[in-house]
Motif scaffolding. Structure first.
Motif, PDB file in Angstrom:
ATOM      1  N   MET A   1       0.676  -1.179  -0.160  1.00  0.00           N
ATOM      2  CA  MET A   1       0.160  -0.010   0.059  1.00  0.00           C
ATOM      3  C   MET A   1       0.793   1.219   0.086  1.00  0.00           C
ATOM      4  SD  MET A   1      -3.065  -1.122   2.498  1.00  0.00           S
ATOM      5  CE  MET A   1      -4.100   0.485   2.246  1.00  0.00           C
ATOM      6  N   THR A   2       0.393   2.264  -0.654  1.00  0.00           N
ATOM      7  CA  THR A   2       0.899   3.667  -0.675  1.00  0.00           C
ATOM      8  C   THR A   2       0.241   4.626   0.138  1.00  0.00           C
ATOM      9  OG1 THR A   2      -0.208   4.396  -2.713  1.00  0.00           O
ATOM     10  CG2 THR A   2       1.959   2.828  -2.885  1.00  0.00           C
ATOM     11  N   GLY A   3       0.711   5.842   0.349  1.00  0.00           N
ATOM     12  CA  GLY A   3       0.184   6.909   0.936  1.00  0.00           C
ATOM     13  C   GLY A   3      -1.322   7.551   0.124  1.00  0.00           C
ATOM     14  N   SER A   4      -0.924   7.144  -1.245  1.00  0.00           N
ATOM     15  CA  SER A   4      -2.001   7.526  -1.907  1.00  0.00           C
ATOM     16  C   SER A   4      -3.357   6.605  -1.756  1.00  0.00           C
ATOM     17  CB  SER A   4      -1.853   7.354  -3.641  1.00  0.00           C
ATOM     18  OG  SER A   4      -1.003   8.296  -3.863  1.00  0.00           O
ATOM     19  N   ASP A   5      -3.131   5.569  -1.558  1.00  0.00           N
ATOM     20  CA  ASP A   5      -4.153   4.609  -0.975  1.00  0.00           C
ATOM     21  C   ASP A   5      -5.041   4.984   0.238  1.00  0.00           C
ATOM     22  OD1 ASP A   5      -3.234   2.898  -3.035  1.00  0.00           O
ATOM     23  OD2 ASP A   5      -2.280   1.482  -1.969  1.00  0.00           O
ATOM     24  N   ASP A   6      -4.080   5.482   1.250  1.00  0.00           N
ATOM     25  CA  ASP A   6      -4.905   6.073   2.178  1.00  0.00           C
ATOM     26  C   ASP A   6      -5.721   7.178   1.970  1.00  0.00           C
ATOM     27  OD1 ASP A   6      -3.616   4.102   3.795  1.00  0.00           O
ATOM     28  OD2 ASP A   6      -2.617   5.435   4.975  1.00  0.00           O
ATOM     29  N   ARG A   7      -5.244   8.157   1.274  1.00  0.00           N
ATOM     30  CA  ARG A   7      -6.143   9.453   0.732  1.00  0.00           C
ATOM     31  C   ARG A   7      -7.173   9.151  -0.233  1.00  0.00           C
ATOM     32  NH1 ARG A   7      -0.760  11.556  -1.077  1.00  0.00           N
ATOM     33  NH2 ARG A   7      -1.718  12.537  -2.827  1.00  0.00           N
ATOM     34  N   ILE A   8      -7.075   8.287  -0.958  1.00  0.00           N
ATOM     35  CA  ILE A   8      -8.194   7.502  -1.732  1.00  0.00           C
ATOM     36  C   ILE A   8      -9.369   7.161  -0.686  1.00  0.00           C
ATOM     37  CG2 ILE A   8      -9.137   5.790  -3.359  1.00  0.00           C
ATOM     38  CD1 ILE A   8      -6.255   6.041  -4.696  1.00  0.00           C
ATOM     39  N   LEU A   9      -9.021   6.219   0.143  1.00  0.00           N
ATOM     40  CA  LEU A   9      -9.834   5.535   1.028  1.00  0.00           C
ATOM     41  C   LEU A   9     -10.464   6.662   2.043  1.00  0.00           C
ATOM     42  CD1 LEU A   9      -7.925   2.244   2.215  1.00  0.00           C
ATOM     43  CD2 LEU A   9     -10.113   2.459   0.684  1.00  0.00           C
ATOM     44  N   GLU A  10      -9.822   7.734   2.294  1.00  0.00           N
ATOM     45  CA  GLU A  10     -10.243   8.569   3.251  1.00  0.00           C
ATOM     46  C   GLU A  10     -11.261   9.470   2.578  1.00  0.00           C
ATOM     47  OE1 GLU A  10      -6.349  10.544   4.352  1.00  0.00           O
ATOM     48  OE2 GLU A  10      -6.025   9.196   5.719  1.00  0.00           O
ATOM     49  N   PHE A  11     -11.057   9.595   1.070  1.00  0.00           N
ATOM     50  CA  PHE A  11     -11.823  10.601   0.462  1.00  0.00           C
ATOM     51  C   PHE A  11     -13.338   9.742   0.148  1.00  0.00           C
ATOM     52  CE2 PHE A  11     -13.744  11.024  -3.762  1.00  0.00           C
ATOM     53  CZ  PHE A  11     -14.144  12.350  -3.629  1.00  0.00           C
ATOM     54  N   LEU A  12     -13.140   8.465   0.129  1.00  0.00           N
ATOM     55  CA  LEU A  12     -14.232   7.802  -0.329  1.00  0.00           C
ATOM     56  C   LEU A  12     -15.182   7.739   0.995  1.00  0.00           C
ATOM     57  CD1 LEU A  12     -12.938   4.887  -2.489  1.00  0.00           C
ATOM     58  CD2 LEU A  12     -14.541   6.754  -3.194  1.00  0.00           C
ATOM     59  N   SER A  13     -14.250   7.321   2.165  1.00  0.00           N
ATOM     60  CA  SER A  13     -14.938   7.323   3.616  1.00  0.00           C
ATOM     61  C   SER A  13     -15.773   8.699   3.918  1.00  0.00           C
ATOM     62  CB  SER A  13     -14.341   7.027   4.584  1.00  0.00           C
ATOM     63  OG  SER A  13     -14.811   7.025   5.831  1.00  0.00           O
ATOM     64  N   GLU A  14     -14.933   9.804   3.699  1.00  0.00           N
ATOM     65  CA  GLU A  14     -15.394  11.138   4.244  1.00  0.00           C
ATOM     66  C   GLU A  14     -16.878  11.527   3.166  1.00  0.00           C
ATOM     67  OE1 GLU A  14     -12.303  13.706   3.438  1.00  0.00           O
ATOM     68  OE2 GLU A  14     -11.180  12.925   5.236  1.00  0.00           O
ATOM     69  N   THR A  15     -16.913  11.197   1.964  1.00  0.00           N
ATOM     70  CA  THR A  15     -17.931  11.587   1.051  1.00  0.00           C
ATOM     71  C   THR A  15     -19.072  10.741   1.176  1.00  0.00           C
ATOM     72  OG1 THR A  15     -17.114  10.414  -0.823  1.00  0.00           O
ATOM     73  CG2 THR A  15     -16.459  12.703  -0.834  1.00  0.00           C
TER      74      THR A  15
END
Length: 111
Positions: free
Chosen positions: A25-39
């Motif tokens: 996993m990469t930092g981008s993966d965390d940001r993608i998951l965070e975005f989907l979770s937040e929205t």
């Protein structure tokens, strides 16, 4: 004495330190998951990229095309049934973000 973990918490924040990320996993993966979770909604790849661009984030469409299928194969996101490919976060993805799912032994998906 200043501990390494304290420095990492300062640099990355408390949230990331609780997460048990798989080696692939990469930092981008965390940001993608965070975005989907937040929205709380499903988004296609272009929609995700447009939102990152709007926020001044540097995740490219090419990166999304590579990373989102891996997250799907790892059961962290899923495709919402219907027309087109709209991605949403899974319960496992939410658990990972909250530090409740340990992904350190997860094999790298083929995607």
């Amino acid at each position: 004495m200043f501990q390494i973990e304290d420095g990492l918490r300062w640099l990355f924040g408390e949230e990331c330190m609780r997460r048990k990320r798989a080696d692939w996993m990469t930092g981008s993966d965390d940001r993608i998951l965070e975005f989907l979770s937040e929205t709380g909604a499903g988004h296609n790849l272009r929609g995700i990229q447009n939102n990152f661009e709007e926020q001044g984030d540097s995740i490219s469409y090419t990166t999304l095309k590579r990373r989102v299928p891996k997250l799907e194969d790892a059961d962290l996101v899923y495709i919402i049934s219907g027309e087109g490919q709209y991605y949403a976060i899974t319960e496992k993805g939410e658990q990972y973000l909250q530090g409740e799912a340990d992904l350190r032994d997860e094999p790298e998906p083929d995607a």
